[in-house]
Write a protein that holds these residues in place. Structure first.
Motif, PDB file in Angstrom:
ATOM      1  N   LYS A   1      20.490  12.417  45.566  1.00 12.29           N
ATOM      2  CA  LYS A   1      19.040  11.552  46.058  1.00 12.29           C
ATOM      3  C   LYS A   1      19.503  11.194  47.284  1.00 12.29           C
ATOM      4  CE  LYS A   1      16.951   7.157  45.820  1.00 12.29           C
ATOM      5  NZ  LYS A   1      16.773   5.945  45.272  1.00 12.29           N
ATOM      6  N   PHE A   2      20.419  11.256  47.889  1.00 11.02           N
ATOM      7  CA  PHE A   2      21.275  10.925  49.319  1.00 11.02           C
ATOM      8  C   PHE A   2      20.682  12.421  49.828  1.00 11.02           C
ATOM      9  CE2 PHE A   2      24.572  12.723  52.142  1.00 11.02           C
ATOM     10  CZ  PHE A   2      24.412  12.278  53.510  1.00 11.02           C
ATOM     11  N   VAL A   3      21.068  13.657  49.200  1.00  8.93           N
ATOM     12  CA  VAL A   3      20.833  14.961  49.046  1.00  8.93           C
ATOM     13  C   VAL A   3      19.165  15.180  49.897  1.00  8.93           C
ATOM     14  CG1 VAL A   3      21.448  17.408  49.549  1.00  8.93           C
ATOM     15  CG2 VAL A   3      23.052  15.592  49.409  1.00  8.93           C
ATOM     16  N   LYS A   4      18.430  14.957  48.795  1.00 10.84           N
ATOM     17  CA  LYS A   4      17.484  15.311  49.118  1.00 10.84           C
ATOM     18  C   LYS A   4      17.020  14.506  50.011  1.00 10.84           C
ATOM     19  CE  LYS A   4      13.351  14.474  45.611  1.00 10.84           C
ATOM     20  NZ  LYS A   4      12.801  14.326  44.394  1.00 10.84           N
ATOM     21  N   ILE A   5      17.209  13.481  49.892  1.00 10.76           N
ATOM     22  CA  ILE A   5      16.208  12.544  50.844  1.00 10.76           C
ATOM     23  C   ILE A   5      16.986  12.960  52.515  1.00 10.76           C
ATOM     24  CG2 ILE A   5      16.494  10.013  52.876  1.00 10.76           C
ATOM     25  CD1 ILE A   5      16.727   8.662  49.106  1.00 10.76           C
ATOM     26  N   TYR A   6      18.103  13.697  52.329  1.00  5.00           N
ATOM     27  CA  TYR A   6      18.968  14.389  53.785  1.00  5.00           C
ATOM     28  C   TYR A   6      17.546  15.495  54.615  1.00  5.00           C
ATOM     29  CZ  TYR A   6      21.393  15.475  57.869  1.00  5.00           C
ATOM     30  OH  TYR A   6      22.385  15.676  59.094  1.00  5.00           O
ATOM     31  N   ARG A   7      17.559  16.166  53.289  1.00  7.78           N
ATOM     32  CA  ARG A   7      17.000  17.167  53.726  1.00  7.78           C
ATOM     33  C   ARG A   7      15.244  17.167  53.675  1.00  7.78           C
ATOM     34  NH1 ARG A   7      19.984  20.816  49.285  1.00  7.78           N
ATOM     35  NH2 ARG A   7      21.288  21.452  50.486  1.00  7.78           N
ATOM     36  N   ARG A   8      14.683  16.054  52.937  1.00  7.81           N
ATOM     37  CA  ARG A   8      13.651  15.778  52.929  1.00  7.81           C
ATOM     38  C   ARG A   8      13.050  14.902  54.881  1.00  7.81           C
ATOM     39  NH1 ARG A   8      12.253  12.748  49.072  1.00  7.81           N
ATOM     40  NH2 ARG A   8      11.956  10.602  50.033  1.00  7.81           N
ATOM     41  N   MET A   9      13.994  14.173  55.622  1.00  4.79           N
ATOM     42  CA  MET A   9      13.782  13.177  56.241  1.00  4.79           C
ATOM     43  C   MET A   9      14.486  13.848  57.320  1.00  4.79           C
ATOM     44  SD  MET A   9      11.805  11.217  55.020  1.00  4.79           S
ATOM     45  CE  MET A   9      10.963  10.274  55.917  1.00  4.79           C
TER      46      MET A   9
END
Length: 148
Positions: free
Chosen positions: A110-118
């Motif tokens: 989840k952290f990686v997904k949010i980081y890549r998006r935001m």
């Protein structure tokens, strides 16, 4: 250069306190990061490790693991500690290690997904300090990573 060497180089060049602590990246097995620290540069008036040194060691292993895990997913950014608490279980009387692993794979994904998006994300990380095989301190922290 492997991940252990890359982390040690980054710590040596960017976190001067790690040199004063005598911190050495000992190993990383894909999950668990271990940092070795000697007692002499971290000793207090009672000939045990200074609490501030233990806190720094715990933060360093958590920060270091986050640094390596970001490299593994081909990401980078500014890593800062947002919040941290430590519990001291018993005195450290000899050389010691700080160890850290990401134990919640879903939280990491989840952290990686949010980081890549935001371009910014937070992650809670725990690390432990051991001396002679015994648990001496437990750290709970929250880190923020932001794209440069």
């Amino acid at each position: 250069m492997d991940l252990v060497q890359a982390l040690q180089k980054t710590i040596d060049e960017n976190i001067p306190l790690s040199g004063a602590l005598g911190a050495r990246v000992a190993s990383y097995d894909g999950q668990l990061l271990t940092i070795d620290l000697p007692l002499p540069p971290n000793v207090n008036h009672k000939n045990t490790a200074f609490g501030g040194s233990l806190y720094c060691a715990a933060v360093l292993s958590a920060w270091g693991l986050l640094y390596i895990k970001l490299l593994e997913v081909c990401e980078d950014g500014v890593i800062v500690i947002f919040d941290g608490q430590i519990h001291y279980h018993k005195p450290v009387t000899r050389e010691f290690v700080s160890v850290c692993e990401i134990s919640d794979q879903l939280a990491w994904d989840k952290f990686v997904k949010i980081y890549r998006r935001m371009g910014k994300a937070r992650l809670k990380i725990n690390s432990d300090v051991f001396c002679e095989g015994g648990l001496c301190a437990s750290f709970n922290g929250e880190f923020v990573v932001q794209k440069e």
